[in-house]
Design a protein around this motif. Sequence first.
Motif, PDB file in Angstrom:
ATOM      1  N   ASN A  54      78.664 -29.461 122.919  1.00  0.00           N
ATOM      2  CA  ASN A  54      79.128 -28.460 124.196  1.00  0.00           C
ATOM      3  C   ASN A  54      79.792 -27.258 123.742  1.00  0.00           C
ATOM      4  OD1 ASN A  54      78.435 -30.603 125.759  1.00  0.00           O
ATOM      5  ND2 ASN A  54      80.689 -31.866 125.357  1.00  0.00           N
ATOM      6  N   GLU A  55      79.949 -26.868 122.383  1.00  0.00           N
ATOM      7  CA  GLU A  55      80.533 -25.648 121.994  1.00  0.00           C
ATOM      8  C   GLU A  55      79.212 -24.756 121.498  1.00  0.00           C
ATOM      9  OE1 GLU A  55      83.014 -26.476 118.665  1.00  0.00           O
ATOM     10  OE2 GLU A  55      84.470 -27.563 119.920  1.00  0.00           O
ATOM     11  N   GLY A  56      77.990 -25.056 121.576  1.00  0.00           N
ATOM     12  CA  GLY A  56      77.002 -24.354 121.367  1.00  0.00           C
ATOM     13  C   GLY A  56      76.306 -24.467 120.036  1.00  0.00           C
ATOM     14  N   ASN A  57      77.008 -25.132 119.084  1.00  0.00           N
ATOM     15  CA  ASN A  57      76.565 -25.756 117.721  1.00  0.00           C
ATOM     16  C   ASN A  57      75.411 -26.486 117.497  1.00  0.00           C
ATOM     17  OD1 ASN A  57      78.728 -23.859 117.003  1.00  0.00           O
ATOM     18  ND2 ASN A  57      80.072 -25.515 117.036  1.00  0.00           N
ATOM     19  N   GLN A  58      74.244 -26.038 117.050  1.00  0.00           N
ATOM     20  CA  GLN A  58      73.036 -26.759 116.789  1.00  0.00           C
ATOM     21  C   GLN A  58      72.804 -27.594 115.278  1.00  0.00           C
ATOM     22  OE1 GLN A  58      68.688 -25.189 116.950  1.00  0.00           O
ATOM     23  NE2 GLN A  58      68.894 -25.789 119.079  1.00  0.00           N
ATOM     24  N   LYS A  59      72.168 -28.881 115.336  1.00  0.00           N
ATOM     25  CA  LYS A  59      72.017 -29.395 114.231  1.00  0.00           C
ATOM     26  C   LYS A  59      70.981 -30.320 114.487  1.00  0.00           C
ATOM     27  CE  LYS A  59      75.984 -32.257 115.480  1.00  0.00           C
ATOM     28  NZ  LYS A  59      77.266 -32.881 115.061  1.00  0.00           N
ATOM     29  N   VAL A  60      70.506 -30.627 112.993  1.00  0.00           N
ATOM     30  CA  VAL A  60      69.319 -31.703 113.081  1.00  0.00           C
ATOM     31  C   VAL A  60      69.644 -32.924 112.939  1.00  0.00           C
ATOM     32  CG1 VAL A  60      67.189 -32.265 111.857  1.00  0.00           C
ATOM     33  CG2 VAL A  60      67.953 -29.670 111.890  1.00  0.00           C
ATOM     34  N   VAL A  61      69.313 -33.857 113.902  1.00  0.00           N
ATOM     35  CA  VAL A  61      69.576 -35.174 114.066  1.00  0.00           C
ATOM     36  C   VAL A  61      68.710 -36.100 113.032  1.00  0.00           C
ATOM     37  CG1 VAL A  61      69.939 -37.130 115.437  1.00  0.00           C
ATOM     38  CG2 VAL A  61      70.508 -35.012 116.173  1.00  0.00           C
ATOM     39  N   ILE A  62      67.227 -35.919 113.248  1.00  0.00           N
ATOM     40  CA  ILE A  62      66.372 -36.894 112.311  1.00  0.00           C
ATOM     41  C   ILE A  62      64.964 -36.106 112.543  1.00  0.00           C
ATOM     42  CG2 ILE A  62      65.849 -38.115 114.498  1.00  0.00           C
ATOM     43  CD1 ILE A  62      65.631 -40.753 112.670  1.00  0.00           C
ATOM     44  N   THR A  63      64.259 -36.225 111.555  1.00  0.00           N
ATOM     45  CA  THR A  63      62.859 -35.687 111.305  1.00  0.00           C
ATOM     46  C   THR A  63      62.090 -36.726 110.713  1.00  0.00           C
ATOM     47  OG1 THR A  63      63.372 -34.597 109.215  1.00  0.00           O
ATOM     48  CG2 THR A  63      64.015 -33.403 111.271  1.00  0.00           C
ATOM     49  N   TYR A  64      60.527 -36.415 111.143  1.00  0.00           N
ATOM     50  CA  TYR A  64      59.499 -37.041 110.537  1.00  0.00           C
ATOM     51  C   TYR A  64      58.525 -35.891 109.985  1.00  0.00           C
ATOM     52  CZ  TYR A  64      55.142 -39.221 109.475  1.00  0.00           C
ATOM     53  OH  TYR A  64      53.843 -39.852 109.015  1.00  0.00           O
ATOM     54  N   SER A  65      58.193 -35.794 108.680  1.00  0.00           N
ATOM     55  CA  SER A  65      57.410 -34.829 108.090  1.00  0.00           C
ATOM     56  C   SER A  65      56.704 -35.329 106.801  1.00  0.00           C
ATOM     57  CB  SER A  65      58.101 -33.372 108.010  1.00  0.00           C
ATOM     58  OG  SER A  65      57.175 -32.560 107.254  1.00  0.00           O
ATOM     59  N   SER A  66      55.409 -35.183 106.508  1.00  0.00           N
ATOM     60  CA  SER A  66      54.899 -35.322 105.186  1.00  0.00           C
ATOM     61  C   SER A  66      55.000 -36.913 105.084  1.00  0.00           C
ATOM     62  CB  SER A  66      55.348 -34.463 104.223  1.00  0.00           C
ATOM     63  OG  SER A  66      55.221 -33.191 104.548  1.00  0.00           O
ATOM     64  N   HIS A  67      54.862 -37.661 106.144  1.00  0.00           N
ATOM     65  CA  HIS A  67      54.857 -39.178 105.983  1.00  0.00           C
ATOM     66  C   HIS A  67      56.215 -39.653 105.620  1.00  0.00           C
ATOM     67  CE1 HIS A  67      50.429 -39.103 106.171  1.00  0.00           C
ATOM     68  NE2 HIS A  67      50.461 -38.194 105.217  1.00  0.00           N
ATOM     69  N   HIS A  68      57.281 -39.038 105.617  1.00  0.00           N
ATOM     70  CA  HIS A  68      58.630 -39.508 105.426  1.00  0.00           C
ATOM     71  C   HIS A  68      59.650 -39.073 106.645  1.00  0.00           C
ATOM     72  CE1 HIS A  68      57.159 -38.946 101.241  1.00  0.00           C
ATOM     73  NE2 HIS A  68      57.960 -39.791 101.033  1.00  0.00           N
ATOM     74  N   VAL A  69      60.478 -40.078 106.867  1.00  0.00           N
ATOM     75  CA  VAL A  69      61.616 -40.081 107.999  1.00  0.00           C
ATOM     76  C   VAL A  69      62.865 -39.441 107.172  1.00  0.00           C
ATOM     77  CG1 VAL A  69      62.811 -41.193 109.710  1.00  0.00           C
ATOM     78  CG2 VAL A  69      60.546 -41.659 109.345  1.00  0.00           C
ATOM     79  N   TYR A  70      63.572 -38.664 107.589  1.00  0.00           N
ATOM     80  CA  TYR A  70      64.692 -37.940 107.142  1.00  0.00           C
ATOM     81  C   TYR A  70      65.770 -37.905 108.425  1.00  0.00           C
ATOM     82  CZ  TYR A  70      61.616 -35.974 103.960  1.00  0.00           C
ATOM     83  OH  TYR A  70      60.528 -35.569 102.958  1.00  0.00           O
ATOM     84  N   SER A  71      66.794 -39.083 107.845  1.00  0.00           N
ATOM     85  CA  SER A  71      67.695 -39.493 108.931  1.00  0.00           C
ATOM     86  C   SER A  71      69.159 -39.134 108.125  1.00  0.00           C
ATOM     87  CB  SER A  71      67.783 -40.884 109.407  1.00  0.00           C
ATOM     88  OG  SER A  71      67.719 -41.843 108.374  1.00  0.00           O
ATOM     89  N   ASN A  72      70.139 -39.676 108.800  1.00  0.00           N
ATOM     90  CA  ASN A  72      71.386 -39.448 108.108  1.00  0.00           C
ATOM     91  C   ASN A  72      71.623 -38.033 107.686  1.00  0.00           C
ATOM     92  OD1 ASN A  72      71.781 -42.106 108.201  1.00  0.00           O
ATOM     93  ND2 ASN A  72      70.944 -42.432 106.283  1.00  0.00           N
TER      94      ASN A  72
END
Length: 383
Positions: free
Chosen positions: A78-96
């Motif tokens: 709500n303050e306009g800040n953007q961040k990555v939550v989770i991604t999948y790339s090159s056969h790998h899941v990046y969470s946390n």
Amino acid sequence: NARIFHPGSFISFTDFIIHRLPSPLSSCDFPVSYYVGTLGTHTEIKRVAEERVTLPCHHQLGLPEKDTLDIEWLLTDNEGNQKVVITYSSHHVYSNLTEEQKGRVAFASNFLAGDASLQIEPLKPSDEGRYTCKVKNSGRYVWSHVTLKVLVRPSKPKCELEGELTEGSDLTLQCESASGTKPIVYDWQRVREKEGEDEHLPPRSRIDYNNPGRVLLQNLTMSSSGLYQCTAGNEAGKESCVVRVTVQHVQSIGMIAGAVTGMVAGALLTFLLVWLLIRRKDKERYEEEERPNEIREDAEAPKARLVKPSSSSSGSRSSRSGSSSTRSTANSASRSQRTLSTEAAPQPGLATHAYSLVGPAGRGSEPKKVHHATLTKAEPHPA
């Protein structure tokens, strides 16, 4: 089902589709709104904190070539800040990827088969914001936007009373929740404890519309006594509290006040009497201790003590007494009578100091007495 439009497709304003229907992904029956535009689908979801939510994102880009598939979820708060939550790339899941959502985010289904939906559990107020799902494969893109609104139930309100609980006075009922998603609606009502009691507030009651949690009960009567309940509610749920109102009769109040005053006065009087007794005993003890040291001005002076003179004086007195006794024996009774009459005027030459006085002189001493044995015959001399 929502229609997916790829970039470059021509779409007019009439092609926008807006739907409102219950979401099957939560136990709460909140409506889910979404529409389809040139930039993908747009969805609005409301969920209650501590529950589970699934943010939808569907695609068909992974079927031809799975090796080049990329999926990314972004959050703009709500303050306009953007961040990555989770991604999948090159056969790998990046969470946390964020500390706030660590261990609480994951793909909800088989993202390689076309369902890249995001699941968050348990939901927290900090998860609120605008989520973007971006799917890319071989130069093609699919966008999905989800606006998540996290609702917080009202905290348990606190019921309070302000005013006097006496007949004829006014009383204010106060109710407020410390936390919860605004707006919070407050509702006061009586709790029916007996058959026939009214659940409505007393007739002369006023609601403070500037502060809905306040209700003024005017001109209290004995019938105003009872149990009152306040309910605080919003879209997420409700919480309530109760408070008991016991109106006192004016006469009973006076009797209670009089009894309390009497008890206090009695306690003070008892304390005063005990204090006076202690003071009196202390004074008596002090006087007894100080009495031997006092010097009284009106006390009688010590009596004089007779001390015999030296031996020489005693011998002369004895010789004189012997001769006088001889002469006194020879005299007749008439001459002895005359001798006795002359005691008031002692003759010259008589030794009148048979004893000497030792002690305070003057004040308090007894008059000197002439011993009968020292009396001598006073012979008249011819003229």
